[in-house]
Enzyme design. Sequence first.
Site, PDB file in Angstrom:
ATOM      1  N   GLU A  91      22.936  15.581  -5.317  1.00  0.00           N
ATOM      2  CA  GLU A  91      22.028  16.688  -5.588  1.00  0.00           C
ATOM      3  C   GLU A  91      22.384  17.993  -4.875  1.00  0.00           C
ATOM      4  O   GLU A  91      22.081  19.061  -5.381  1.00  0.00           O
ATOM      5  CB  GLU A  91      20.602  16.272  -5.188  1.00  0.00           C
ATOM      6  CG  GLU A  91      20.030  15.124  -5.985  1.00  0.00           C
ATOM      7  CD  GLU A  91      19.816  15.483  -7.445  1.00  0.00           C
ATOM      8  OE1 GLU A  91      19.301  16.577  -7.724  1.00  0.00           O
ATOM      9  OE2 GLU A  91      20.210  14.678  -8.309  1.00  0.00           O
ATOM     10  N   SER A 476     -35.377 -21.046  -9.181  1.00  0.00           N
ATOM     11  CA  SER A 476     -35.943 -21.756  -8.035  1.00  0.00           C
ATOM     12  C   SER A 476     -35.145 -21.600  -6.756  1.00  0.00           C
ATOM     13  O   SER A 476     -35.633 -21.942  -5.681  1.00  0.00           O
ATOM     14  CB  SER A 476     -36.067 -23.246  -8.372  1.00  0.00           C
ATOM     15  OG  SER A 476     -37.009 -23.429  -9.412  1.00  0.00           O
TER      16      SER A 476
END
Length: 833
Positions: A91, A476
């Site tokens: 680069e 319950s």
Amino acid sequence: MLRFILSFFGSIFSTITLGVAMVALTVGAVFWIYGRDLPSHESLAQYQPPTISRIYSGEGHLIDEFAKERRLFTPSEEIPDLVKQAFISAEDKNFYSHKGYDARGIAAAAIEAVQSRGKNVRGASTITQQVMKNFLLSGDRRAERKIKEIILATRLEETLDKERILELYLNEIFLGQNSYGVTAAAQTYFNKTLGELAPHEAATLASMPKAPSDYHPVRRKERLLARRNYVLREMRENGYISDDVYEVEVAQPLRSVQNGDFEGFRTALPPRDYFTDEIRRQLTQDFGEGEFFTGGFTVRATIDHEMQAEAAVAMRAGLQKYDRSRGIWRGTGVALEEAQLADEAAWREALAAAEVSRDIDLGGKWYPAVALEVGDQSLTVGVEGTEGTGTVPRSDIKWMKGSFRDNISRGDVVLVRAEVKNGEFSHWSLRQVPEVQGGFVAMDVNSGRVLAMQGGFSYQHSVFNRATQALRQPGSSFKPFVYAAALDSGYSPATIVIDAPIEINTPQGLWRPKNSTNKFYGPTPLRTGIEMSRNLMTIRLAQEVGMPVVAGYAERFGVYDNMGAFLANSLGAEETTLYKMVAAYAMFANGGERVQPTLVDRVQDRFGNTIYRHDDRDCVDCADPNLVPGQAPRIVTDREQVMDPITAYQLTSMMKGVVDRGTASSVINLPVPAAGKTGTTNDSRDVWFVGFTSNIVAGCYMGFDQPRPMGRGAYGGTMCGPVFQQFMTKATEKFGGGPFEVPEGGHFIKIDRYTGARLPDEASGAYVVAEYFRDGFEPIFGLTYDGGFAMGSNLPLVEEVQEAGRKVVTSSGGTAVLGPKATFGTISSGGLY
């Protein structure tokens, strides 16, 4: 003549000088204009890139990770020189010498663009310029952006040194496959750390920034190989590798995870499940979604992998058992087109793309398969990941109504499991994800640490977590909170409450609740009421204590935030989550101390600082150098006492009776003392069991996501009880257990558990139970409470209800007796059994 010549050259010089000045002035003006409103480059000095948040088990194993951009930040000093050299060669080979931009590179790019008449336009950006583009500017190709890029790059070079700029670049850059930064890319493409990369692999990564999609390691393999070799040549020319190394590396084939040359890093991660996704959901609420997905958190989860696996198996087995009892085949709902079945390569590709569950392991792993031939006695299937085809015999679908042809068509995608006999493969077995769903949670009763959580049959089938997100009627299983309010209000386990018919006028009509058995049992002690889950006793008790008091208890335990003070809610008619119920039961088990359930022990930020810790108790002796080896340090807790310890023990003893001789006695049989409560709502729309030993509490619920009756025989004890039993059998093997701790300040008195009468100390037998009473409190035996309800003289008896039925002929030619049409008064709200 001489004067003319001098005048001529003087004019030329003046013109040139004036031109240069004008150009300089123009350039200066351009840079001044574009440099006025640029973003501040100084912020990059404090920049913290978005990084992955990772979740670890208590043993330190990585179990999941979350990120918007998959990035693993690595400081410059930890990035190998080889990697830096590869990217610099690819680069910006003059990176260490220029001042932010490369004039020669820009000139060369301009000449190339002119010569190609605009066809070859390359950026010629330096690494510094790319940093500015990635962080502060857009990526468009315009002269204006390039000028801004150069200005910011020169400023950045004056602010940060080269290594810091390179660090920003190598951690921020996108390298394809949702990988940001070199560390994540090395893991994605090679499943290696940066230090393990060979020169040709580092060069491969350095080839990506130009255009990751154009250099795919499989689809654009030749193009990527050419680019990789170019980077290697640049590395050789720049003196980073020798000629010999270059010759060896350039000859290496292009290998990658995507090409199947390496095992992917994700294969080491378990499939995402309900536990880690719930951590994600809770932490995004606490810290914010943006911070969680970008903050680089290190999360230590409370999960116990062995127990989590057992919870998944137990829950799936229970759901599958019910599903198969119905005998209905639904399949996956996915089918391949006939054209995709033309050849094996086509149907395998289509099958791989089919969206079906691949995370199920129950008696063996379940695999996606496609039906290729549907016969009378067998089904031929092509199985994902298995060569050739396989067969499902007719004997495998005895549980299913109808034949293969009645239920399956060619091209249907199904799930199959390998059946093994005598250690060898026998045949494939058809499987399906049940329509009925449910949740399971297990946690430590003292710390609230969640050890296991299963939010459904398969996370890939449905990500909805039914353990924490589903609001269901507890039935319950809510009754213990009514009894807790009563015990703290002066009642005792020996208190007698009338079990008799009740009728209540409501705005909706006359309500006539009933017991599950459709019978009434007269005066009964509280203990027997909870052991046998008597609805009418619970309603009368709630009326005696007062529903506002009961609601206050439920809210104190965290079951509800704002419970409605209606009598029907005493039977569990108001919805809550399994997660809240299990946490509340933990407080019964630990003597009534506040428990804050958690899936996370600790959270650390990207720098290793602890920003959350669940256990906030004070370890008094942990820093004492004189602590005797092997002696446990003193840990001081200031947890709130939400219930009197004696009340907690009385309730625990009563719920132990549920397991020993009550509604759960037929399915729960552990080697250590256990207590719990079953729960079944109207028409068996929801079934529950929540129970605990001295150190572990666990709960289960099952029901359809769109609540509807599950049919006869669906009860909390029969469906969720076996899930609890299977899980807790393994849990007690690992964590042990013991008798429930008896708090100080009380004494035992033997009573008759059927009548509530006091018995002599030497009494023994199945009817004898030792109840715990507070010191200084002398219980009065024989008192009876009815809740203030009158005994309705016109209430139907069991026989009358049965006689009111009518005989009808069924579709199969048989007969059945149907009861009369139900009215509001004959429907019982909340818990049944």
